[in-house]
Design an enzyme around this catalytic site. Sequence first.
Site, PDB file in Angstrom:
ATOM      1  N   HIS A 127       0.824  -1.229   0.000  1.00 44.86           N
ATOM      2  CA  HIS A 127       0.000   0.000   0.000  1.00 44.86           C
ATOM      3  C   HIS A 127       0.852   1.269   0.000  1.00 44.86           C
ATOM      4  O   HIS A 127       0.320   2.364  -0.197  1.00 44.86           O
ATOM      5  CB  HIS A 127      -0.932   0.044   1.218  1.00 44.86           C
ATOM      6  CG  HIS A 127      -1.989  -1.008   1.204  1.00 44.86           C
ATOM      7  ND1 HIS A 127      -2.831  -1.203   0.132  1.00 44.86           N
ATOM      8  CD2 HIS A 127      -2.347  -1.941   2.133  1.00 44.86           C
ATOM      9  CE1 HIS A 127      -3.655  -2.218   0.399  1.00 44.86           C
ATOM     10  NE2 HIS A 127      -3.380  -2.680   1.605  1.00 44.86           N
ATOM     11  N   ASP A 245      -4.449 -12.647   3.558  1.00 44.40           N
ATOM     12  CA  ASP A 245      -5.695 -12.177   4.168  1.00 44.40           C
ATOM     13  C   ASP A 245      -6.919 -12.468   3.307  1.00 44.40           C
ATOM     14  O   ASP A 245      -8.041 -12.120   3.694  1.00 44.40           O
ATOM     15  CB  ASP A 245      -5.613 -10.687   4.537  1.00 44.40           C
ATOM     16  CG  ASP A 245      -4.963  -9.850   3.467  1.00 44.40           C
ATOM     17  OD1 ASP A 245      -4.720 -10.361   2.352  1.00 44.40           O
ATOM     18  OD2 ASP A 245      -4.693  -8.655   3.740  1.00 44.40           O
TER      19      ASP A 245
HETATM   20 ZN   LIG Z   1      -4.080  -7.068   2.711  1.00 43.63          ZN
END
Ligand SMILES: [Zn+2]
Length: 308
Positions: A127, A245
């Site tokens: 990110h 995830d």
């Molecule tokens: Zn993630």
Amino acid sequence: MTTTAFITHRDCWLHDMGTFHPECPDRLAAINDRLIAAGLDMYLSFYDAPLATQEQIVRVHPANYLEELNASVPDHGIRHLDPDTAMSPGTMKAALRSAGAGVLATDLVLKGEIENAFCAVRPPGHHAERGKAMGFCFLNNVAIAARHALEAHGLERVAIVDFDVHHGNGTEDAFRDDPRVLMVSIFQHPFYPYSGADCTAPNMVNVPVPAGTRGDAFRTIVAERWMPALREHKPQMVFISAGFDAHYEDDMGSVGLVESDYVWVTEQIKAVVEECGHKNIVSILEGGYSLSSLARSVVAHVKALADL
Ligand SMILES: [Zn+2]
């Protein structure tokens, strides 16, 4: 059997965003435990991650961003950069080791000392945009490693595979104008960070999927969208943003992958790299917050990397 490196560093445990933060040092402890319990430690080559250098980092992030990060480190306690991304006194040490792990892995693979590597590191990186920390990420580990392969080793074409449940907006930010890099990804959408679905860059194969997507649909997307793009790009090396995830048991997202899906996709990636005449794979941990499924999935992924 393949020579697979496992690269980590104790400094990666020093980054601490608070007692109840899901991106916690226990993630690495869980992976370590499971690796040993599975008897896998005997078959891997272990390396300590070095600190990434300024020269390696500025291939992705501007120097003033790195200065800002260093200036933001608190002397004690926690300093928030956004509601879910915070620094502790050990954060930069951990971040530099995480980025350095990918650089070392790239060097080892391209010198032929190992065939592939898994970097068990935190903080994660995908990110982190060129000039912005966000989503638990500070330095874009996979982007720094990929640029190292291009700039320090002179590779001409690399690919990044991102199967984290979240879109790798930072990696897209780093490479959307760099045709040497193909990025293939899958991510839950609409979902944090709400990007990726509208990208038109030809080197970005982004596949948004709805909540509830399971392994069968995931495998179809990999076969029909990722593989043709990878074959056409003919990467000399593949980097994996390995987030776990999207696992069924991980509450962070609502996608239902299981260990066998991670094994399958790892085998697909290995096969396509070999088709292109190489074995070079560097996989770097991103997300994965349910400690049990994270550790089981990492072990499954590393076993597949190592042909075990
Ligand atoms: Zn993630």
